[in-house]
Design a protein around this motif. Structure first.
Motif, PDB file in Angstrom:
ATOM      1  N   HIS A 176      -2.862   9.889  20.644  1.00  0.00           N
ATOM      2  CA  HIS A 176      -1.670  10.589  20.163  1.00  0.00           C
ATOM      3  C   HIS A 176      -1.749  12.037  20.639  1.00  0.00           C
ATOM      4  N   ARG A 177      -0.997  12.338  21.694  1.00  0.00           N
ATOM      5  CA  ARG A 177      -1.104  13.653  22.305  1.00  0.00           C
ATOM      6  C   ARG A 177      -0.702  14.766  21.347  1.00  0.00           C
ATOM      7  N   GLN A 178       0.469  14.670  20.739  1.00  0.00           N
ATOM      8  CA  GLN A 178       0.961  15.763  19.902  1.00  0.00           C
ATOM      9  C   GLN A 178      -0.008  16.062  18.764  1.00  0.00           C
ATOM     10  N   GLY A 179      -0.490  15.012  18.118  1.00  0.00           N
ATOM     11  CA  GLY A 179      -1.413  15.217  17.009  1.00  0.00           C
ATOM     12  C   GLY A 179      -2.730  15.813  17.455  1.00  0.00           C
ATOM     13  N   THR A 180      -3.227  15.353  18.604  1.00  0.00           N
ATOM     14  CA  THR A 180      -4.480  15.895  19.127  1.00  0.00           C
ATOM     15  C   THR A 180      -4.333  17.381  19.420  1.00  0.00           C
ATOM     16  N   VAL A 181      -3.269  17.751  20.092  1.00  0.00           N
ATOM     17  CA  VAL A 181      -3.063  19.155  20.463  1.00  0.00           C
ATOM     18  C   VAL A 181      -2.840  20.017  19.224  1.00  0.00           C
ATOM     19  N   LEU A 182      -2.057  19.517  18.276  1.00  0.00           N
ATOM     20  CA  LEU A 182      -1.796  20.274  17.051  1.00  0.00           C
ATOM     21  C   LEU A 182      -3.105  20.638  16.353  1.00  0.00           C
TER      22      LEU A 182
ATOM     23  N   GLU B 239     -18.506  17.841  21.767  1.00  0.00           N
ATOM     24  CA  GLU B 239     -19.376  16.894  21.059  1.00  0.00           C
ATOM     25  C   GLU B 239     -18.557  15.893  20.260  1.00  0.00           C
ATOM     26  N   ALA B 240     -17.570  16.376  19.514  1.00  0.00           N
ATOM     27  CA  ALA B 240     -16.748  15.464  18.707  1.00  0.00           C
ATOM     28  C   ALA B 240     -16.016  14.456  19.587  1.00  0.00           C
ATOM     29  N   PHE B 241     -15.419  14.926  20.665  1.00  0.00           N
ATOM     30  CA  PHE B 241     -14.682  14.023  21.559  1.00  0.00           C
ATOM     31  C   PHE B 241     -15.617  13.035  22.255  1.00  0.00           C
ATOM     32  N   SER B 242     -16.848  13.438  22.529  1.00  0.00           N
ATOM     33  CA  SER B 242     -17.768  12.526  23.215  1.00  0.00           C
ATOM     34  C   SER B 242     -18.019  11.264  22.406  1.00  0.00           C
ATOM     35  N   TYR B 243     -17.898  11.359  21.092  1.00  0.00           N
ATOM     36  CA  TYR B 243     -18.126  10.189  20.240  1.00  0.00           C
ATOM     37  C   TYR B 243     -17.066   9.100  20.462  1.00  0.00           C
ATOM     38  N   LEU B 244     -15.931   9.480  21.041  1.00  0.00           N
ATOM     39  CA  LEU B 244     -14.885   8.493  21.323  1.00  0.00           C
ATOM     40  C   LEU B 244     -15.373   7.376  22.238  1.00  0.00           C
TER      41      LEU B 244
ATOM     42  N   LEU C 210     -17.907   5.411  22.220  1.00  0.00           N
ATOM     43  CA  LEU C 210     -18.428   4.172  21.647  1.00  0.00           C
ATOM     44  C   LEU C 210     -17.349   3.323  20.972  1.00  0.00           C
ATOM     45  N   PRO C 211     -16.601   3.841  19.994  1.00  0.00           N
ATOM     46  CA  PRO C 211     -15.619   2.960  19.352  1.00  0.00           C
ATOM     47  C   PRO C 211     -14.318   2.786  20.125  1.00  0.00           C
ATOM     48  N   CYS C 212     -14.010   3.711  21.038  1.00  0.00           N
ATOM     49  CA  CYS C 212     -12.686   3.705  21.675  1.00  0.00           C
ATOM     50  C   CYS C 212     -12.715   3.514  23.184  1.00  0.00           C
ATOM     51  N   GLY C 213     -13.839   3.794  23.827  1.00  0.00           N
ATOM     52  CA  GLY C 213     -13.949   3.558  25.261  1.00  0.00           C
ATOM     53  C   GLY C 213     -13.669   4.785  26.115  1.00  0.00           C
ATOM     54  N   GLY C 214     -14.074   4.659  27.378  1.00  0.00           N
ATOM     55  CA  GLY C 214     -13.951   5.773  28.309  1.00  0.00           C
ATOM     56  C   GLY C 214     -12.529   6.195  28.591  1.00  0.00           C
ATOM     57  N   ASN C 215     -11.594   5.244  28.650  1.00  0.00           N
ATOM     58  CA  ASN C 215     -10.205   5.610  28.948  1.00  0.00           C
ATOM     59  C   ASN C 215      -9.610   6.502  27.861  1.00  0.00           C
ATOM     60  N   THR C 216      -9.961   6.227  26.612  1.00  0.00           N
ATOM     61  CA  THR C 216      -9.478   7.071  25.518  1.00  0.00           C
ATOM     62  C   THR C 216     -10.051   8.475  25.637  1.00  0.00           C
ATOM     63  N   LEU C 217     -11.317   8.571  26.020  1.00  0.00           N
ATOM     64  CA  LEU C 217     -11.915   9.898  26.207  1.00  0.00           C
ATOM     65  C   LEU C 217     -11.251  10.633  27.367  1.00  0.00           C
ATOM     66  N   ILE C 218     -10.942   9.923  28.437  1.00  0.00           N
ATOM     67  CA  ILE C 218     -10.238  10.548  29.569  1.00  0.00           C
ATOM     68  C   ILE C 218      -8.941  11.181  29.080  1.00  0.00           C
ATOM     69  N   GLU C 219      -8.159  10.424  28.312  1.00  0.00           N
ATOM     70  CA  GLU C 219      -6.874  10.938  27.843  1.00  0.00           C
ATOM     71  C   GLU C 219      -7.060  12.099  26.876  1.00  0.00           C
ATOM     72  N   ALA C 220      -8.077  12.023  26.022  1.00  0.00           N
ATOM     73  CA  ALA C 220      -8.314  13.111  25.076  1.00  0.00           C
ATOM     74  C   ALA C 220      -8.577  14.422  25.809  1.00  0.00           C
ATOM     75  N   VAL C 221      -9.396  14.374  26.852  1.00  0.00           N
ATOM     76  CA  VAL C 221      -9.692  15.589  27.607  1.00  0.00           C
ATOM     77  C   VAL C 221      -8.463  16.046  28.387  1.00  0.00           C
TER      78      VAL C 221
ATOM     79  N   TRP D  15      -6.435  18.005  26.076  1.00  0.00           N
ATOM     80  CA  TRP D  15      -7.077  19.318  25.923  1.00  0.00           C
ATOM     81  C   TRP D  15      -6.745  20.198  27.118  1.00  0.00           C
ATOM     82  N   GLU D  16      -6.833  19.646  28.321  1.00  0.00           N
ATOM     83  CA  GLU D  16      -6.486  20.413  29.520  1.00  0.00           C
ATOM     84  C   GLU D  16      -5.041  20.910  29.465  1.00  0.00           C
ATOM     85  N   GLU D  17      -4.127  20.020  29.063  1.00  0.00           N
ATOM     86  CA  GLU D  17      -2.711  20.395  28.979  1.00  0.00           C
ATOM     87  C   GLU D  17      -2.504  21.497  27.952  1.00  0.00           C
ATOM     88  N   ALA D  18      -3.172  21.379  26.809  1.00  0.00           N
ATOM     89  CA  ALA D  18      -3.042  22.409  25.774  1.00  0.00           C
ATOM     90  C   ALA D  18      -3.585  23.742  26.261  1.00  0.00           C
ATOM     91  N   ALA D  19      -4.659  23.701  27.058  1.00  0.00           N
ATOM     92  CA  ALA D  19      -5.219  24.938  27.603  1.00  0.00           C
ATOM     93  C   ALA D  19      -4.252  25.579  28.591  1.00  0.00           C
TER      94      ALA D  19
END
Length: 216
Positions: A159-165, A182-187, A189-200, A203-207
């Motif tokens: 969820h992009r909007q919620g993550t950025v907020l 560190e917090a995002f790295s935990y993604l 295990l339960p969510c997979g690499g693709n979810t971590l890619i999108e999370a970062v 973050w890049e877009e918000a920056a």
């Protein structure tokens, strides 16, 4: 294909895993039988990812894990519940992290109403009510940690909007890029690499929008 004659002893590695963790899981036993080198390397990775101290304290780390595992509906999260207790979290502390995961799920409802009924429910008003609900659940938990938990929960849902907020709120409250990392790295295990890619990527877009410091 023939077995690898240079493969390490899977039985011995499995025993080491059990001695360190107090348990083994089905995939540990599978790797021990058929891919012992992978078991050895995975165990080292898992230890570095989840157990070796980085920037979050044990209490902070397990608070993030509790919220993330609830958001991801991870049945095997009981392993981290035990670690949370060992880190000093009470049942009420765990319940608060779970409640953060629950309230952040409601942002999807807020977005829907803001998009389809803006005449009667202005988006800015809905956002403020959402944040008020979040504050009620947060209670006395440090704002930076509470928003870090929430950002990780939203990232688990992709969820992009919620993550950025919540990233913006966490940074405004003093969270560092290393803590977010560190917090995002935990993604993983339960969510997979693709979810971590999108999370970062969020973050890049918000920056780029100058809402948060960059991830690197």
């Amino acid at each position: 294909m023939p077995d690898d004659p240079d493969a390490p002893d899977g039985t011995a590695i499995l025993a080491e895993v059990e001695a360190k963790r107090g348990y083994t899981l089905p995939y540990h036993r599978m790797f021990a039988a058929h891919a012992p080198r992978l078991l050895r390397d995975y165990d080292r990775f898992y230890e570095s990812l989840t157990l070796t101290p980085r920037v979050l304290t044990p209490r902070e780390r397990e608070t993030v894990w509790a919220g993330l595992l609830a958001a991801a509906r991870e049945v095997h999260g009981f392993i981290h519940m035990r670690r949370a207790v060992a880190a000093g979290l009470s049942n009420d502390d765990i319940a608060r992290a779970v409640a953060i995961a629950a309230v952040t799920e409601g942002l999807g409802v807020v977005e829907f109403v803001g998009a389809h009924w803006p005449r009667w429910a202005l988006p800015d008003t809905l956002k403020q009510r959402y944040l008020a609900a979040f504050e009620a659940v947060r209670g006395t938990l440090e704002p930076s940690l509470a928003h870090l938990v929430a950002a990780t929960c939203q990232a688990a849902r992709r969820h992009r909007q919620g993550t950025v907020l919540h990233l913006a709120e966490a940074c405004a409250a003093g969270a560092t890029s290393a803590q977010i990392c560190e917090a995002f790295s935990y993604l993983l295990l339960p969510c997979g690499g693709n979810t971590l890619i999108e999370a970062v990527e969020y973050w890049e877009e918000a920056a780029r929008e100058r809402l948060v410091p960059p991830p690197y």
